[in-house]
Design a protein around this motif. Structure first.
Motif, PDB file in Angstrom:
ATOM      1  N   ASN A  21       0.837  -1.202   0.000  1.00  0.00           N
ATOM      2  CA  ASN A  21       0.000   0.000   0.000  1.00  0.00           C
ATOM      3  C   ASN A  21       0.874   1.255   0.000  1.00  0.00           C
ATOM      4  O   ASN A  21       2.001   1.250   0.507  1.00  0.00           O
ATOM      5  N   PHE A  22       0.318   2.323  -0.552  1.00  0.00           N
ATOM      6  CA  PHE A  22       0.962   3.630  -0.524  1.00  0.00           C
ATOM      7  C   PHE A  22      -0.023   4.637   0.080  1.00  0.00           C
ATOM      8  O   PHE A  22      -1.194   4.684  -0.325  1.00  0.00           O
ATOM      9  N   GLY A  23       0.484   5.414   1.021  1.00  0.00           N
ATOM     10  CA  GLY A  23      -0.323   6.477   1.608  1.00  0.00           C
ATOM     11  C   GLY A  23       0.131   7.836   1.116  1.00  0.00           C
ATOM     12  O   GLY A  23       1.316   8.083   0.903  1.00  0.00           O
ATOM     13  N   ALA A  24      -0.842   8.744   0.929  1.00  0.00           N
ATOM     14  CA  ALA A  24      -0.540  10.121   0.524  1.00  0.00           C
ATOM     15  C   ALA A  24      -1.635  11.023   1.069  1.00  0.00           C
ATOM     16  O   ALA A  24      -2.765  10.580   1.302  1.00  0.00           O
ATOM     17  N   THR A  25      -1.311  12.251   1.286  1.00  0.00           N
ATOM     18  CA  THR A  25      -2.328  13.196   1.748  1.00  0.00           C
ATOM     19  C   THR A  25      -1.926  14.606   1.337  1.00  0.00           C
ATOM     20  O   THR A  25      -0.802  14.840   0.872  1.00  0.00           O
ATOM     21  N   ILE A  26      -2.871  15.563   1.524  1.00  0.00           N
ATOM     22  CA  ILE A  26      -2.590  16.961   1.185  1.00  0.00           C
ATOM     23  C   ILE A  26      -1.759  17.579   2.297  1.00  0.00           C
ATOM     24  O   ILE A  26      -2.130  17.526   3.469  1.00  0.00           O
ATOM     25  N   HIS A  27      -0.639  18.128   1.960  1.00  0.00           N
ATOM     26  CA  HIS A  27       0.231  18.813   2.905  1.00  0.00           C
ATOM     27  C   HIS A  27       0.180  20.319   2.662  1.00  0.00           C
ATOM     28  O   HIS A  27       0.096  20.777   1.524  1.00  0.00           O
ATOM     29  N   ARG A  28       0.232  21.061   3.772  1.00  0.00           N
ATOM     30  CA  ARG A  28       0.472  22.491   3.620  1.00  0.00           C
ATOM     31  C   ARG A  28       1.902  22.708   3.146  1.00  0.00           C
ATOM     32  O   ARG A  28       2.780  21.905   3.418  1.00  0.00           O
ATOM     33  N   VAL A  29       2.124  23.758   2.438  1.00  0.00           N
ATOM     34  CA  VAL A  29       3.474  24.131   2.042  1.00  0.00           C
ATOM     35  C   VAL A  29       3.840  25.408   2.785  1.00  0.00           C
ATOM     36  O   VAL A  29       3.220  26.459   2.590  1.00  0.00           O
ATOM     37  N   VAL A  30       4.817  25.274   3.697  1.00  0.00           N
ATOM     38  CA  VAL A  30       5.312  26.418   4.466  1.00  0.00           C
ATOM     39  C   VAL A  30       6.623  26.859   3.832  1.00  0.00           C
ATOM     40  O   VAL A  30       7.547  26.058   3.685  1.00  0.00           O
ATOM     41  N   THR A  31       6.692  28.125   3.451  1.00  0.00           N
ATOM     42  CA  THR A  31       7.862  28.638   2.743  1.00  0.00           C
ATOM     43  C   THR A  31       8.610  29.628   3.621  1.00  0.00           C
ATOM     44  O   THR A  31       8.001  30.481   4.286  1.00  0.00           O
ATOM     45  N   ILE A  32       9.930  29.503   3.631  1.00  0.00           N
ATOM     46  CA  ILE A  32      10.782  30.485   4.301  1.00  0.00           C
ATOM     47  C   ILE A  32      11.776  31.006   3.273  1.00  0.00           C
ATOM     48  O   ILE A  32      12.468  30.231   2.622  1.00  0.00           O
ATOM     49  N   ASP A  33      11.812  32.331   3.118  1.00  0.00           N
ATOM     50  CA  ASP A  33      12.702  32.969   2.151  1.00  0.00           C
ATOM     51  C   ASP A  33      13.919  33.533   2.880  1.00  0.00           C
ATOM     52  O   ASP A  33      13.786  34.211   3.909  1.00  0.00           O
ATOM     53  N   VAL A  34      15.093  33.271   2.343  1.00  0.00           N
ATOM     54  CA  VAL A  34      16.333  33.774   2.933  1.00  0.00           C
ATOM     55  C   VAL A  34      17.173  34.410   1.835  1.00  0.00           C
ATOM     56  O   VAL A  34      16.974  34.162   0.648  1.00  0.00           O
ATOM     57  N   ALA A  35      18.128  35.239   2.276  1.00  0.00           N
ATOM     58  CA  ALA A  35      19.057  35.886   1.352  1.00  0.00           C
ATOM     59  C   ALA A  35      20.382  36.085   2.075  1.00  0.00           C
ATOM     60  O   ALA A  35      20.567  35.644   3.221  1.00  0.00           O
ATOM     61  N   ASP A  36      21.299  36.803   1.448  1.00  0.00           N
ATOM     62  CA  ASP A  36      22.642  36.968   2.001  1.00  0.00           C
ATOM     63  C   ASP A  36      22.617  37.652   3.354  1.00  0.00           C
ATOM     64  O   ASP A  36      23.402  37.307   4.244  1.00  0.00           O
ATOM     65  N   GLY A  37      21.685  38.581   3.561  1.00  0.00           N
ATOM     66  CA  GLY A  37      21.662  39.340   4.802  1.00  0.00           C
ATOM     67  C   GLY A  37      21.247  38.529   6.006  1.00  0.00           C
ATOM     68  O   GLY A  37      21.415  38.974   7.151  1.00  0.00           O
ATOM     69  N   VAL A  38      20.698  37.347   5.813  1.00  0.00           N
ATOM     70  CA  VAL A  38      20.265  36.500   6.927  1.00  0.00           C
ATOM     71  C   VAL A  38      21.473  35.848   7.612  1.00  0.00           C
ATOM     72  O   VAL A  38      21.398  35.473   8.774  1.00  0.00           O
ATOM     73  N   PHE A  39      22.584  35.716   6.880  1.00  0.00           N
ATOM     74  CA  PHE A  39      23.748  35.001   7.387  1.00  0.00           C
ATOM     75  C   PHE A  39      24.870  35.982   7.740  1.00  0.00           C
ATOM     76  O   PHE A  39      24.955  37.092   7.208  1.00  0.00           O
ATOM     77  N   GLU A  40      25.739  35.502   8.640  1.00  0.00           N
ATOM     78  CA  GLU A  40      26.953  36.243   8.933  1.00  0.00           C
ATOM     79  C   GLU A  40      27.786  36.313   7.648  1.00  0.00           C
ATOM     80  O   GLU A  40      27.716  35.413   6.797  1.00  0.00           O
ATOM     81  N   PRO A  41      28.582  37.380   7.454  1.00  0.00           N
ATOM     82  CA  PRO A  41      29.353  37.529   6.215  1.00  0.00           C
ATOM     83  C   PRO A  41      30.235  36.309   5.947  1.00  0.00           C
ATOM     84  O   PRO A  41      30.940  35.833   6.843  1.00  0.00           O
ATOM     85  N   ASP A  42      30.166  35.806   4.705  1.00  0.00           N
ATOM     86  CA  ASP A  42      30.959  34.660   4.252  1.00  0.00           C
ATOM     87  C   ASP A  42      30.859  33.465   5.197  1.00  0.00           C
ATOM     88  O   ASP A  42      31.823  32.718   5.416  1.00  0.00           O
ATOM     89  N   SER A  43      29.665  33.258   5.790  1.00  0.00           N
ATOM     90  CA  SER A  43      29.483  32.201   6.772  1.00  0.00           C
ATOM     91  C   SER A  43      28.148  31.507   6.517  1.00  0.00           C
ATOM     92  O   SER A  43      27.269  32.035   5.827  1.00  0.00           O
ATOM     93  N   THR A  44      27.994  30.304   7.095  1.00  0.00           N
ATOM     94  CA  THR A  44      26.720  29.574   7.018  1.00  0.00           C
ATOM     95  C   THR A  44      25.911  29.742   8.296  1.00  0.00           C
ATOM     96  O   THR A  44      24.868  29.106   8.456  1.00  0.00           O
ATOM     97  N   ILE A  45      26.368  30.605   9.224  1.00  0.00           N
ATOM     98  CA  ILE A  45      25.700  30.813  10.512  1.00  0.00           C
ATOM     99  C   ILE A  45      24.685  31.951  10.383  1.00  0.00           C
ATOM    100  O   ILE A  45      24.988  33.009   9.816  1.00  0.00           O
ATOM    101  N   LEU A  46      23.467  31.729  10.920  1.00  0.00           N
ATOM    102  CA  LEU A  46      22.442  32.767  10.900  1.00  0.00           C
ATOM    103  C   LEU A  46      22.845  33.919  11.821  1.00  0.00           C
ATOM    104  O   LEU A  46      23.430  33.709  12.896  1.00  0.00           O
ATOM    105  N   ARG A  47      22.515  35.134  11.398  1.00  0.00           N
ATOM    106  CA  ARG A  47      22.724  36.287  12.273  1.00  0.00           C
ATOM    107  C   ARG A  47      21.856  36.112  13.524  1.00  0.00           C
ATOM    108  O   ARG A  47      20.789  35.496  13.479  1.00  0.00           O
TER     109      ARG A  47
END
Length: 458
Positions: free
Chosen positions: A358-384
């Motif tokens: 059997n295969f199960g499926a259902t309707i999921h909400r899609v929650v979106t988060i938008d990010v850009a360069d300003g969200v991170f420390e300069p030249d880093s993968t760490i969030l401000r």
């Protein structure tokens, strides 16, 4: 000589005897003169037919094979152990000085010396060409068969030779096939063959000139036969000597899996898994029109109730079974639906047993988060630091109801590799936090990347 090297003309009393052509009566004669170099006494010599008239084959007879040939040890003329007329001082191969009425004994490979340089009445028969010989064919109306099935065969024979010995037919069965006792018919009349292992033999059949005859019989496919092609062979023979008198006729069948004992069927459902537990509850309906595909390329589509059925989806290994893989094509799910169960699904298949997937499926909400360069420390993968509380808000939102998280990064002049690492780091951070706080369902995280300038600069 026995090496198949032609003797020089000097080895004959009459040089014209080498490469001689027989006259109307078919007579031939060789008178050897021995010398130590080219034709020594006591050596082996070979007679060969090199040219034949139209309608005949210039080779050793298949109907009346020689007693000795290039493939056998020579016959010693000085010893003459098989003298056809012992009363004479000569060595005769046959008692008749003219064309014999029966099957002649003759020798092509000989040992000759100075005291015995001739063998008499050594009559050499040659065969008519194949199209003037006996035609035979074999057929069966079946192409695909299964183990335990009875298979009918038909052998058709036509004699186009005016003078033939007593004819017989040998039928060689494929490995694992067995003759059904009492099933043989010669021109519709019961005629049992002699069974010897895999061979059936009918001897001394009444096959007259320019007459067609048939043998019909039944074979059964044995239980130990595997899936493959199996060839049955039949040939006309001389009942007395066993020499072949026709080409080999063949009939081929293919043994396929038996639907009951060999095949594995697959049944299942595609359903609306509203509670995300992977099991279809009483109130959870089936999803129609969803496609599932096997690794072999077999395709099934769910019906109005979400059900699907694939017949003979696999033929597992007879001893150990085999893994069976079934994948749902998520592009065919209704709009907004996403899988809640594993895809693809893998189960162990055993011959003759059905799989339920059997295969199960259902309707999921899609929650979106938008990010850009300003969200991170300069030249880093760490969030401000000011953006880190947003991750907590995101997780709270995801816990309200099942959803799919989509991370979207809007890039400008950043390094392409840095952007990739930032997306991976953020995805890993959210997934780790979700697992630690036991979010209640499997969270699928998607990522998208857009460039303001159409692509990276580097």
């Amino acid at each position: 000589g026995a090496t198949a090297t032609p003797l020089p003309s000097s080895c004959f009393i009459d040089p014209a005897q080498q490469n001689q052509v027989t006259q109307a009566d078919g007579a031939y004669k060789f008178d050897l003169v021995f010398d130590p170099t080219d034709c020594p006494a006591g050596e082996d010599y070979l007679i060969a037919v090199t040219v034949a008239p139209a309608g005949y084959l210039a080779e050793t007879s298949l109907i009346e094979p020689p007693v000795t040939s290039s493939a056998t040890v020579p016959y010693s003329v000085p010893t003459c152990l098989s003298d056809a007329i012992p009363a004479t001082a000569l060595c005769e191969a046959d008692a008749s000085a003219t064309v014999p009425t029966g099957s002649p004994s003759y020798y092509l490979h000989l040992t000759l010396d100075a005291t015995a340089n001739q063998i008499y009445n050594n009559h050499i028969p040659i065969d008519q060409q194949l199209e003037e010989m006996i035609s035979i064919s074999k057929s069966t109306p079946l192409v695909n068969v299964t183990r335990g099935q009875i298979v009918p065969y038909k052998i058709s024979v036509k004699n186009t030779r005016r003078s033939v010995p007593a004819l017989g037919i040998v039928d060689t069965l494929p490995p694992g096939f067995k003759y059904v006792s009492g099933s043989s018919r010669f021109d519709g009349v019961p005629l049992a063959p002699v069974v010897a292992g895999r061979q059936l033999r009918w001897d001394s059949l009444a096959i007259d000139y320019n007459q067609a005859h048939t043998i019909e019989l039944l074979l059964i496919v044995g239980a130990g036969v595997t899936q493959d092609e199996y060839v049955n062979q039949a040939q006309v023979i001389d009942s007395g000597t066993g020499a072949t008198l026709s080409a080999i006729a063949t009939a081929t069948v293919r043994v396929i899996p038996d639907p009951t004992f060999d095949c594995t069927d697959v049944i299942g459902k595609v359903f609306d898994d509203r509670d995300l537990d992977g099991q279809q509850g009483p109130e959870e309906q089936g999803l129609a029109g969803v496609r599932v595909v096997t690794a072999r390329g077999l395709i099934a589509t769910s019906d109005a109730h979400g059900r699907f059925h694939i017949t003979c989806a696999a033929v597992p290994d007879e001893d150990r079974g085999s893994n069976f893989i079934l994948k749902l094509d998520d592009r065919t799910l209704p709009t907004g639906y996403r899988l809640t169960t594993e895809n693809p699904r893998v189960q162990r298949a055993t011959r003759g047993k059905m799989l339920h997937i059997n295969f199960g499926a259902t309707i999921h909400r899609v929650v979106t988060i938008d990010v850009a360069d300003g969200v991170f420390e300069p030249d880093s993968t760490i969030l401000r630091i000011q953006w880190q509380p947003k991750v907590d808000q995101l997780l709270n939102e995801l816990q309200k109801a099942p959803a799919v998280l989509r991370l979207t990064y809007l890039a400008d002049v950043e390094d392409k590799e840095l952007v990739r690492k930032r997306l991976e780091a953020l995805k890993e951070q959210i997934a780790d936090r979700w697992q630690k706080q036991n979010g209640g369902y499997r969270l699928d995280i998607e990522s998208e990347l857009f460039w303001r300038r159409g692509g990276p600069l580097n």
